[in-house]
Design an enzyme around this catalytic site. Structure first.
Site, short mmCIF file in Angstrom:
data_model
loop_
_atom_site.label_atom_id
_atom_site.label_comp_id
_atom_site.label_asym_id
_atom_site.label_seq_id
_atom_site.Cartn_x
_atom_site.Cartn_y
_atom_site.Cartn_z
N SER A 1 0.77 -3.59 5.12
CA SER A 1 1.13 -3.76 6.51
C SER A 1 1.71 -2.46 7.07
O SER A 1 2.81 -2.05 6.69
CB SER A 1 2.16 -4.89 6.62
OG SER A 1 2.83 -4.82 7.83
N LYS B 1 6.43 21.97 -10.68
CA LYS B 1 7.83 21.69 -11.03
C LYS B 1 8.03 21.92 -12.53
O LYS B 1 7.35 21.31 -13.35
CB LYS B 1 8.15 20.23 -10.66
CG LYS B 1 9.54 19.79 -11.08
CD LYS B 1 9.82 18.35 -10.67
CE LYS B 1 11.12 17.87 -11.27
NZ LYS B 1 11.31 16.42 -11.11
N GLY C 1 9.43 5.22 -24.28
CA GLY C 1 10.42 5.67 -23.32
C GLY C 1 10.17 7.11 -22.95
O GLY C 1 9.49 7.85 -23.66
N ALA D 1 3.05 2.68 -5.25
CA ALA D 1 2.79 1.74 -6.35
C ALA D 1 1.47 1.01 -6.13
O ALA D 1 0.64 0.90 -7.06
CB ALA D 1 3.94 0.75 -6.47
N GLY E 1 0.82 -1.21 0.00
CA GLY E 1 0.00 0.00 0.00
C GLY E 1 0.85 1.26 0.00
O GLY E 1 0.50 2.26 0.61
N VAL F 1 3.29 -17.59 0.71
CA VAL F 1 2.70 -17.50 -0.63
C VAL F 1 2.55 -18.93 -1.15
O VAL F 1 3.54 -19.68 -1.20
CB VAL F 1 3.61 -16.68 -1.57
CG1 VAL F 1 3.02 -16.61 -2.97
CG2 VAL F 1 3.84 -15.27 -1.01
N PRO G 1 14.86 21.33 -18.42
CA PRO G 1 13.50 21.89 -18.32
C PRO G 1 12.45 20.94 -18.90
O PRO G 1 12.77 20.09 -19.73
CB PRO G 1 13.61 23.13 -19.22
CG PRO G 1 14.58 22.72 -20.29
CD PRO G 1 15.54 21.73 -19.67
N ILE H 1 8.09 7.07 -10.12
CA ILE H 1 6.62 7.12 -10.19
C ILE H 1 6.19 7.00 -11.66
O ILE H 1 5.19 6.36 -11.97
CB ILE H 1 6.08 8.38 -9.49
CG1 ILE H 1 6.35 8.23 -7.97
CG2 ILE H 1 4.59 8.59 -9.75
CD1 ILE H 1 6.02 9.44 -7.13
C1 FAD Z 1 15.95 7.63 -1.72
C2 FAD Z 1 14.79 7.55 -2.64
C3 FAD Z 1 14.29 8.71 -3.24
C4 FAD Z 1 13.23 8.64 -4.12
N1 FAD Z 1 12.78 9.77 -4.75
C5 FAD Z 1 11.83 9.66 -5.71
C6 FAD Z 1 11.38 10.80 -6.43
O1 FAD Z 1 11.77 11.93 -6.17
N2 FAD Z 1 10.47 10.61 -7.41
C7 FAD Z 1 9.97 9.37 -7.72
O2 FAD Z 1 9.19 9.23 -8.68
N3 FAD Z 1 10.33 8.29 -7.01
C8 FAD Z 1 11.25 8.40 -6.03
N4 FAD Z 1 11.62 7.30 -5.33
C9 FAD Z 1 10.94 6.04 -5.56
C10 FAD Z 1 9.60 6.04 -4.82
O3 FAD Z 1 9.81 6.25 -3.45
C11 FAD Z 1 8.91 4.72 -5.04
O4 FAD Z 1 8.87 4.40 -6.39
C12 FAD Z 1 7.49 4.79 -4.57
O5 FAD Z 1 7.43 5.24 -3.26
C13 FAD Z 1 6.83 3.44 -4.67
O6 FAD Z 1 7.24 2.61 -3.68
P1 FAD Z 1 6.51 1.22 -3.58
O7 FAD Z 1 5.06 1.45 -3.40
O8 FAD Z 1 6.94 0.36 -4.70
O9 FAD Z 1 7.16 0.58 -2.26
P2 FAD Z 1 6.96 0.95 -0.71
O10 FAD Z 1 6.68 2.36 -0.48
O11 FAD Z 1 8.13 0.34 0.00
O12 FAD Z 1 5.66 0.14 -0.28
C14 FAD Z 1 5.71 -1.25 -0.07
C15 FAD Z 1 4.39 -1.71 0.52
O13 FAD Z 1 4.43 -3.13 0.62
C16 FAD Z 1 3.97 -3.50 1.89
N5 FAD Z 1 4.55 -4.79 2.27
C17 FAD Z 1 5.83 -5.20 2.15
N6 FAD Z 1 5.97 -6.45 2.63
C18 FAD Z 1 4.73 -6.84 3.03
C19 FAD Z 1 4.22 -8.02 3.62
N7 FAD Z 1 4.99 -9.06 3.92
N8 FAD Z 1 2.91 -8.05 3.91
C20 FAD Z 1 2.07 -7.01 3.65
N9 FAD Z 1 2.51 -5.88 3.09
C21 FAD Z 1 3.82 -5.78 2.80
C22 FAD Z 1 4.42 -2.36 2.81
O14 FAD Z 1 3.68 -2.33 3.98
C23 FAD Z 1 4.12 -1.17 1.90
O15 FAD Z 1 2.75 -0.84 2.02
C24 FAD Z 1 12.65 7.37 -4.41
C25 FAD Z 1 13.11 6.23 -3.77
C26 FAD Z 1 14.17 6.30 -2.89
C27 FAD Z 1 14.68 5.04 -2.23
#
Ligand code: FAD
Length: 529
Positions: free
Chosen positions: A72, A111, A467, A48, A45, A221, A129, A379
């Site tokens: 979680s 931005k 792309g 993504a 959650g 799983v 830009p 994103i």
């Molecule tokens: C340093 C850094 C800077 C960034 N800056 C940018 C930016 O400026 N612009 C941009 O576009 N992107 C940026 N990103 C990337 C961006 O943060 C991610 O692409 C975005 O937050 C998506 O994350 P996610 O949802 O894939 O993963 P997460 O945010 O990690 O979410 C994972 C989810 O899975 C759940 N989960 C995991 N294991 C389990 C389990 N066993 N059971 C139940 N639930 C589980 C967690 O609870 C959580 O809800 C950055 C990333 C990093 C590391």
């Protein structure tokens, strides 16, 4: 605030087939299959997971296909993705999200691009830009005109011919004009927002459209014996959740795609050696800037992302060249306001999953791969995966030909982002620290080497349909990194230099006047958001 059309990262209007057609045409997606997907299970959650849930709930009828998301709170989210590219506006528009409401609820700012400081040489600064440079001269792109003038001795920086750069530097903003003839129409914009507020915003949207959410930790799983597809998930509570299609949005864990399906990961650390980040918010200081700043440091680079209520900061670095403590201390020293939280450490391995879609599981977000955040592309890659999934929506037969095409397209998306990011590091003249010496001299992907060669010879940019980054983006980074073309476009050989100078001077004056006519970014937000 009224939506005024959507531009891509170059400012041009570029519509994505399914997502863009939806508000006016497609209401719901029906496969027409005799074996349709009846239940989608999303694990995660974060940004993504909820982007996937929101988009799928927009296109699928809840009585035909149920969507169930498991997350979680105990594990939490990464929550640092704060800067975006203009495509995020396609996403919001397709979902019918009101821009002002979204901005209010996520503390968002506008931005216009990214400023790169100290990348080619210490003391250098340029902006990538969201918009074209100048205006073409008799069908020849403006950057070729600039190149011809430069080779003839003119030292006016290319940035002088970009309206979004001028506006950004003056801390001014207004949406692009609706008059296509106006110089004020030739740019796009994105948002900088609080990532911890975006997922909850989309959760409300999704739950209103019937998405079911379960709070719980997936502990097991279960795979089907006959084909190795995922059959169900088991939660710590003992609950079992079955499904037809699984979307792994579990972040760096890759809980389904890696821990269960062992898909494999292509590690790009040899091209992109940064593997950690320390992040901390601080109080706002100075005018509200409509752009992100990326400042190259000794062992990586620092981001600065201004939001309405605070500034996001982080140091992305290679643990080979600096300790975590030293990186955190550097970041804290560099803040331009008082820190409002403790610094947070994040570890990552740059690369992508060998298959984004494996069996009945699609990995979206960090579970699918991560290219460091230098150009705010994560994103976008989430959005690309969801869009292509909707375009190639399967039935329960999971045809291999469909999955292979999806994976080919996602590989291209990731690889092109990777090449663009590698360019920033490799095209440097810096030799002051081991990191910069490494990236300057490292071997680079062949796909990037040939692009650089073409540009260096005569300023040619190879365009592609699939792309993220288009001609102006590549031009911005080549020129900003001091990688310049040796010759000019032969179509300009016979044009008198005085004519080209006149064209350039007129544009520069119009761009300056146009940028100065805009309201300040802070005023625009105060009035419209
Ligand atoms: C340093 C850094 C800077 C960034 N800056 C940018 C930016 O400026 N612009 C941009 O576009 N992107 C940026 N990103 C990337 C961006 O943060 C991610 O692409 C975005 O937050 C998506 O994350 P996610 O949802 O894939 O993963 P997460 O945010 O990690 O979410 C994972 C989810 O899975 C759940 N989960 C995991 N294991 C389990 C389990 N066993 N059971 C139940 N639930 C589980 C967690 O609870 C959580 O809800 C950055 C990333 C990093 C590391």
């Amino acid at each position: 605030m009224r939506n005024r059309g959507v531009q891509d990262s170059c400012g041009r209007v570029r519509r994505w087939r399914v997502l863009a057609a939806a508000p006016h045409g497609i209401r719901h997606l029906t496969t027409g299959s005799v074996n349709p997907i009846r239940k989608i299970v999303i694990v995660g959650g974060g940004t993504a997971g909820w982007m996937a849930a929101a988009s799928l709930s927009r296109f699928l009828r809840p009585d035909q296909c149920a969507i169930h998301l498991v997350e979680s709170a105990e594990i939490g989210i990464v929550g640092v993705g704060e800067a975006t590219v203009p495509h995020i506006r396609f996403f919001n528009q397709t979902l019918g999200i009101d821009e002002a409401d979204f901005m209010r609820k996520t503390q968002a700012t506008f931005k216009l691009g990214i400023e790169f400081v100290n990348w080619a040489r210490i003391g250098d600064s340029y902006v990538h830009p969201f918009g074209d440079y100048g205006r073409a001269y008799r069908g020849v792109k403006f950057h070729d005109v600039w190149n011809r003038l430069r080779l003839a001795g003119d030292d006016t920086p290319l940035d002088e011919y970009s309206l979004p750069i001028k506006a950004a530097k003056l801390a001014r903003f207004a949406p692009p004009s609706t008059d296509p003839q106006s110089l004020l129409a030739a740019f796009g914009y994105a948002f900088q927002f609080d990532a911890t507020l975006f997922a909850p915003y989309l959760r409300t949207y999704s739950e209103r459209r019937g998405v079911r959410r379960t709070e719980g930790r997936v502990v097991d799983v279960r795979l089907r014996g006959e084909d190795g597809c995922i059959e169900s998930l088991k939660l710590a509570s003992g609950e079992e959740i079955a499904g037809d299609l699984f979307i792994d949005c579990s972040g760096f864990f890759g809980l389904l795609t890696e821990k269960s399906l062992h898909t494999g990961y292509e590690d790009w650390t040899h091209w992109l050696p940064c593997d950690r980040a320390v992040a901390v918010p601080c109080e706002s200081a100075g005018p509200l800037l409509p752009y992100t700043r990326a400042t190259a440091l000794a062992a990586g680079w620092q981001w600065r992302i201004p939001l309405q209520n605070r500034t996001g900061n982080g140091y992305v670095y290679s643990s080979r060249y600096i300790s975590d403590d030293e990186a955190a201390a550097t970041l804290m020293r560099n803040l331009d306001g008082a820190a409002t939280a403790e610094p947070r450490l994040l570890r990552f391995v740059t690369g992508r999953r060998k298959k984004t879609w494996n069996r009945n599981c699609v990995a979206v977000g960090l579970a699918g791969g991560f290219v460091e955040p230098l150009e705010s592309t994560s994103i976008y890659l989430i959005q690309a995966a969801i869009t292509h999934l909707i375009e190639m929506f399967p039935d329960r037969n999971f045809d291999a030909v469909n999955i292979d095409e999806f994976n080919r397209v996602m590989d291209v998306e990731f690889d092109r982002v990777r090449d663009f990011i590698v360019l920033h590091y490799h095209a440097t003249e810096r030799d002051d620290t081991p990191l910069w010496n490494y990236v300057r001299t490292m071997p680079i992907p062949d796909s990037l080497a040939s692009r650089i060669e073409l540009f260096r010879e005569r300023g040619v940019i190879v365009n592609y349909k699939l792309g993220l980054f288009y001609e102006p983006s590549w031009v911005a980074v080549y020129v900003g990194q001091r990688l310049l073309a040796k010759r000019s476009d032969p179509r300009l050989d016979d044009v008198p230099l005085s004519e080209l100078r006149q064209h350039a001077d007129k544009l520069r004056a119009a761009i300056n006047a146009g940028a100065e006519s805009l309201p300040t970014h802070a005023d625009f937000i105060a009035r419209h958001v």
